[in-house]
Design an enzyme around this catalytic site. Structure first.
Site, mmCIF file in Angstrom:
data_model
loop_
_atom_site.group_PDB
_atom_site.id
_atom_site.type_symbol
_atom_site.label_atom_id
_atom_site.label_comp_id
_atom_site.label_asym_id
_atom_site.label_seq_id
_atom_site.Cartn_x
_atom_site.Cartn_y
_atom_site.Cartn_z
ATOM 1 N N LYS A 240 0.855 -1.183 0.000
ATOM 2 C CA LYS A 240 0.000 0.000 0.000
ATOM 3 C C LYS A 240 0.896 1.240 0.000
ATOM 4 C CE LYS A 240 -3.607 2.253 2.781
ATOM 5 N NZ LYS A 240 -4.439 2.116 4.005
ATOM 6 N N LYS A 293 -2.137 -1.520 -3.719
ATOM 7 C CA LYS A 293 -2.969 -0.319 -3.685
ATOM 8 C C LYS A 293 -2.062 0.903 -3.744
ATOM 9 C CE LYS A 293 -6.255 2.066 -0.635
ATOM 10 N NZ LYS A 293 -6.942 2.054 0.674
#
Length: 370
Positions: A240, A293
Site C-alpha cells: 500500500k 494499492k
C-alpha cells in the site's frame, strides 16, 4: 505475561468462587489453544483452509478474464442509521446508515454482486478517541452491518477492512507514542483484536490496511487460537503506497490525519524493493490474499506480487482518486466512461490481479454478462 502467569493471575483477581472457577477455566483454555498455535507458528503459512473455505474464495484461485465474481464493491457505513449522503468527491458513491443499506444493495445483488468491503464511518460526537475504541464496538456500524448482511444476503461475501484511522481522534492507522510516532506493538495488538471482532461477527474475510509490521502474523495466530482460521480469509494490504490518490476516500470515511502524514508506514512511491519485501513478509506470515494499492499506477508491483505469490490470489484496489479521475475525464469528454473503466481494469488483470476492488462495480454489473 506468560500463559501460565495469566492463569495464576486470574486465580487472585476475584474473590467470588463461581466467577473464579470460570476465569481459571477460560485462562487454561486460552493457554491450551495458544500453546497449540505456538507449536505451528514456525510454519504459519501452512494454514491454507481459510483461503478457500467459501465458494467465492475458491473461484479467486483461478485466472480468467473480467467477471462479476472478481469484483469487490467498497461501502461506507455510517453510524447514523438513516443516513444516505452523496460523497461529492466520489461521483455516484454514498455513505449509508444501517437502515438504508439493504434497499441499496438488493438490486445490485440481483444483478450479480458477489462481494463488498465495509468501511465504518463514525460521525456521532465523541465516537473517536486516541485508541480507536469504536472500531470493534458491537453496536458500531461495521459489526452491525456484517450481521445484517449475513442475515439478508446469505450468499454475499463480506470483507471487513481492518484499520483504526476512521476511529482515532488523530486519524492515524494505529496507537501513537507521546512523540506522535506509531507504536507498532500496541497498534498490532489492537488491530488484531478488531480483526477478531469482525471475524466473530461473521465477516468472511478480514483485510488489515494499516501497514503495521507483523499484523498479518498476529491476526493469523488469533484466528488459529479462536478455532476459526479455517473459515476466514486473511487478505493483506501488502503493498500500500502513500500518495495523493486517497483524498476522496478520506472525505468519505472522515479519516484524514489531524497532523503529519502516513509516509512512515505506507510505502514510498518508487519503493519497489520495499513492496517486494512486504509482499514476501505477509505471505510468510499467513496471508491468503495479497493486495496492491493503488492499482493502475502500480502495475509493475501487481506483476511482482503475482511473481512472488504465484500460488496466491492477487487483489488490486482501484482507489478513489483513480475512479474520480476517470469520471472527470469522461465528464470533460476526453474519454468514454465505459471504455476507460474497462481499459483501466483489464490492464490491472493483465498485470496479474485476479480480484479488483472497484467503485465501478455497480456499472460493471450492468456491463458484464457473467
Amino acid at each position: 505475561m506468560s500463559f501460565s502467569s495469566l492463569v495464576s493471575d486470574l486465580t487472585y483477581r476475584n474473590s467470588d468462587r463461581d466467577d473464579l472457577r470460570s476465569q481459571i477455566s477460560r485462562g487454561r483454555s486460552y493457554a491450551s489453544t495458544a500453546a497449540t498455535s505456538v507449536s505451528i507458528s514456525g510454519d504459519i503459512s501452512s494454514q491454507l483452509h481459510g483461503g478457500y473455505s467459501h465458494p467465492l474464495a475458491r473461484s479467486w484461485q483461478a485466472e480468467r478474464q473480467l467477471t462479476k465474481s472478481m469484483l469487490i464493491y467498497p461501502l461506507f457505513i455510517s453510524d447514523q442509521p438513516d443516513e444516505e449522503s452523496l460523497i461529492p468527491s466520489l461521483p455516484g458513491q454514498y455513505r449509508f446508515g444501517l437502515n438504508r443499506l439493504v434497499d441499496f444493495l438488493t438490486p445490485l445483488v440481483a444483478k450479480g454482486l458477489k462481494s463488498v468491503i465495509l468501511f465504518g464511518v463514525p460521525i456521532a460526537p465523541g465516537a473517536k478517541d486516541a485508541l480507536g475504541t469504536a472500531a470493534d464496538d458491537p453496536q458500531g456500524p461495521v459489526i452491525q452491518s456484517i450481521r445484517l448482511l449475513r442475515r439478508t444476503f446469505p450468499d454475499l461475501f463480506i470483507v471487513a477492512d481492518v484499520c483504526l484511522c476512521e476511529y482515532t481522534s488523530h486519524g492515524h492507522c494505529g496507537i501513537l507514542r507521546d512523540d506522535g510516532s506509531l507504536n507498532n506493538s500496541l497498534s498490532v495488538d489492537r488491530i488484531s483484536d478488531v480483526a477478531m471482532a469482525y471475524a466473530d461477527a461473521g465477516a468472511h474475510c478480514v483485510a488489515p490496511s494499516d501497514m503495521n509490521d507483523g499484523r498479518i502474523r498476529a491476526i493469523k495466530l488469533k484466528l488459529i487460537e479462536a478455532g476459526i482460521a479455517h473459515q476466514v480469509v486473511l487478505m493483506s494490504y501488502a503493498a500500500k503506497f502513500s500518495g495523493c490518490l486517497y483524498g476522496p476516500f478520506r472525505d468519505a470515511a472522515g479519516s484524514s490525519p489531524s497532523f503529519g502524514d502516513r509516509r512512515c508506514y505506507q510505502l514510498p512511491p518508487g519503493g519497489r524493493g520495499l513492496a517486494r519485501r512486504a509482499i514476501v513478509r505477509d505471505i510468510n506470515e499467513g496471508a491468503d490474499v495479497i493486495m496492491v494499492k493503488p492499482a493502475s499506477q502500480y502495475l509493475d508491483i501487481i506483476s511482482d506480487a503475482k511473481e512472488l505469490g504465484k500460488d496466491l490470489p492477487v487483489a488490486a484496489y482501484q482507489v478513489s482518486g483513480e475512479y474520480a479521475m476517470i469520471h472527470a475525464a469522461a465528464k470533460a469528454g476526453v474519454f468514454d466512461l465505459k471504455a476507460m473503466a474497462f481499459e483501466s481494469t483489464e490492464g490491472i488483470l493483465r498485470a496479474g490481479a485476479t480480484i479488483v476492488i472497484s467503485y465501478f462495480t455497480p456499472e460493471f454489473l450492468d456491463w458484464l454478462s457473467n
